[in-house]
Design an enzyme around this catalytic site. Sequence first.
Site, PDB file in Angstrom:
ATOM      1  N   ASP A 394       0.864  -1.051   0.172  1.00 25.29           N
ATOM      2  CA  ASP A 394      -0.036  -0.057   0.133  1.00 25.29           C
ATOM      3  C   ASP A 394       0.709   1.288  -0.086  1.00 25.29           C
ATOM      4  O   ASP A 394       2.379   1.213   0.277  1.00 25.29           O
ATOM      5  CB  ASP A 394      -0.859   0.050   1.402  1.00 25.29           C
ATOM      6  CG  ASP A 394      -2.000   0.733   1.221  1.00 25.29           C
ATOM      7  OD1 ASP A 394      -2.303   1.350   0.094  1.00 25.29           O
ATOM      8  OD2 ASP A 394      -3.072   0.343   1.840  1.00 25.29           O
ATOM      9  N   GLU A 397       2.863   5.631  -3.994  1.00 26.04           N
ATOM     10  CA  GLU A 397       3.073   6.652  -4.668  1.00 26.04           C
ATOM     11  C   GLU A 397       4.473   7.326  -5.027  1.00 26.04           C
ATOM     12  O   GLU A 397       4.834   7.781  -5.999  1.00 26.04           O
ATOM     13  CB  GLU A 397       2.043   7.883  -4.439  1.00 26.04           C
ATOM     14  CG  GLU A 397       0.571   7.137  -4.740  1.00 26.04           C
ATOM     15  CD  GLU A 397       0.038   6.343  -3.385  1.00 26.04           C
ATOM     16  OE1 GLU A 397       0.508   6.713  -2.460  1.00 26.04           O
ATOM     17  OE2 GLU A 397      -0.669   5.783  -3.652  1.00 26.04           O
ATOM     18  N   ASP A 474      -8.126   4.720  -3.267  1.00 29.91           N
ATOM     19  CA  ASP A 474      -9.296   5.230  -2.187  1.00 29.91           C
ATOM     20  C   ASP A 474     -10.339   6.034  -2.982  1.00 29.91           C
ATOM     21  O   ASP A 474     -10.430   7.117  -2.538  1.00 29.91           O
ATOM     22  CB  ASP A 474      -8.705   5.593  -0.948  1.00 29.91           C
ATOM     23  CG  ASP A 474      -7.516   4.729  -0.446  1.00 29.91           C
ATOM     24  OD1 ASP A 474      -7.705   3.623  -0.707  1.00 29.91           O
ATOM     25  OD2 ASP A 474      -7.073   5.204   0.487  1.00 29.91           O
TER      26      ASP A 474
END
Length: 809
Positions: A394, A397, A474
Amino acid sequence: MKKYFSPLIFALIALASCTGNYQKTEDGIIFKKDNTNLKLTVCTDKIIRVEYAPPDSFPGRKSLIARDHWTPVDFTTRRDGQQIIVATHSLTATLNIETGNITFAGKSGKKLLSEQHRQLTTDTVMGEHIFHLLQSWKLTGDEALYGLGQLQNGRSNLRNSVDTLIQTNTVAVNPFLVSTHGYGILWDNYSKTVFRDDETGASFWSEVGDKIDYYFVAGENMDSVISGYRKITGRAPMFGKWAFGYWQSKERYVDAGDLMSVVKKYRRLKIPIDNIVQDWNYWGDITDKDSVWVNAKKNWSSMSFHPSTYPDPEATIRTVHQKYKMHFMISVWPALGPQTAIYKEMKAKGLLYPARHWSSGYLYDAFNKEARDIYWKYIKSGLMDKGVDALWMDGTEPELGDQHTFKVSETNIKKFGRTALGTFARYLNAYSLMTTTGVYNHWRHDFPDKRVFILTRSAFAGQQRNAAVTWSGDVNANWQVFREQITAGINFCMAGIPYWTTDIGAFFLHGHDHGHGPGMYEGCDQDAYREFYVRWFQYGVFNPVFRSHGTHTPREVWRFGKKGEWAYDALIKYDNLRYRLLPYIYSLAWQVTHSDYTMMRGLAMDFTGDPETFDIRDQFMFGPALMICPVAREQYFPLDKTKEQGLSDVKSRSVYLPAGYDWYDFWTGEKIAGGKVISRETPIDIIPIYVRAGSIIPMGPYLQYATEKPEDPIELRIYTGADASFVIYEDENDNYNYEKGVYAEIPVTWNEQTQTLTIGARKGTFPGMLKNRTFHVVWIMKNHGTGVALEENSDMAVKYTGETITVKK
């Protein structure tokens, strides 16, 4: 002061100084006189690399995305007046000496693309003297462009657009474009990049670089072009067959008991599932309810199970595997809490970035090999050695805080400062590529018989070689966002990375407006959300990976009702459809690995000759046969309670049937001519699915999990009206022996003229292979061989022993 370097100036200086102004090399040419430095490298018969850098040499930084060695290929070079021509059997690049621009043409001589302008501008960014890079091309008015990754803009065709390539929570970028004119462009740069197309031309601009560096890829069709991309950046390996089943996740299962209660109930209710997912804070002490969050942050991503959450993780995972026949995924993060052993080791060796993550942890430098080695060491000892099957990486980025906009994300990523290779301005978009590279390479070494599966929230060119799936982040629960996921997935896959998924039902149910509207729902008991969830679930069946996840409300299937109730029954119906389609899906996965195929396909890939398909945003092909038409607008339970509520008045949606083919309604068997828009009724348990005439779809038995039993008999659904072929692929399901040729293929063909079906000789073998099997052949017609259910009255049963069998309709 900024300086601008124009190719025209360079070229004129070169002409004034010397007429013999190019040099042939063993793999291309260098056009290099005075201040001119242009290099063309012939990589393959269909791929040419273009590099441009002043003044005297080409910078030697190793590409993170592209291979550095190519097998020599035959090509010719010649001077023709003011042109230098480099030609292979399939591709010609013509350099105009006067302008410095290159024109690319295909095998037939048809012009594919022409450069217009290139420019390097000196500047200083994050203390480094760099060039801003600009390269533009002239496109034709009738071509469409796709790719660039997962863009949340609601567009399929990227013509006449401006797209910023910066990783955010919900944007995952890949600087590769593919055109309906039979070419692609791979832009080799990791910094902030902007793609622009308008009446003046199409261009890439990047903030930081030493040179312009791109690959031109020619191909007979868009599949061939995407294959070229994977030749440059790497092929996608196979996932275990289980990965193509259903995934259940939520934010989050509190402990082992919570997770196991869900595992047990799925099996008790006989709802097909293969994978259960443990999200964050399996690492934290949960005994003191008042300090759970404090403990979670201090121990963030420790890569170990806390005794209060998983007293015996090996035993729990072993039970998941052996008793309940499921696989177990767990989340990990690049941010490391300050009380963890991995943090302390990384800090002692100077391998952490200085900016603090929202969790209070600090990110490791994935561009540093030693850091990648340490990161894996803790994953292996704390998780993989306990039996974990898949890693959910997760926040790659990389995330510092809430990064849903380009401006905030760019600012936050640059706060990390420098990587081992250079500034984050230079390497802005490449973190996920590097962190998944470290995990993939170590996994292959330490667990050679267990196929890698990585889920991550970001992507970059080449990441498909790391067995990484990207999900769309998300996102919020509203219909606009749902529609944007359809185009995001299409363009992501058409940018060359074949595996993608979403949070079915959206991550946030309410609030969290990041420019695409807030979440609009309350929870799983709400009829309006149940309609929304069912429609997304139906769409999710036809994503490469089929996965439910989110916060604010539970997502398990039984949370949406019980048997006999509309939402529950619709979910079960589509879950069963996914499992019945596994022979089709797993065979497509082999084509992805073996032939660089793309499973989730914008309509333009298969119907390039029909311009009506170019701008369609809410239909796509799932493999060669199935056209999926999601229902992505509310119909039955509007949030506006003053409007009619209920299922009694059946709604519909319009569908375009591409020209040149007849189409079968999957649910009714009705055959309809293509080249027109139709209206299709959409009761809550139906999304329009159309099958192209000239298709073969193998469907397996009902299953509780992907490898529950041999796929026997296989129902062969034959959609006549044109010649058809399909190759059924099988192997051992979860090791890398397929790389050594240990697998089997069964070719199936339909000849429309002779009305004969041929099940060809089996090619190959593997341990445990089903040597004798039965095919139930069904020639589709109205109300025969339709929908999810097994066809009770097959047209014939064919006993197959591995030898060629031909039968007549």
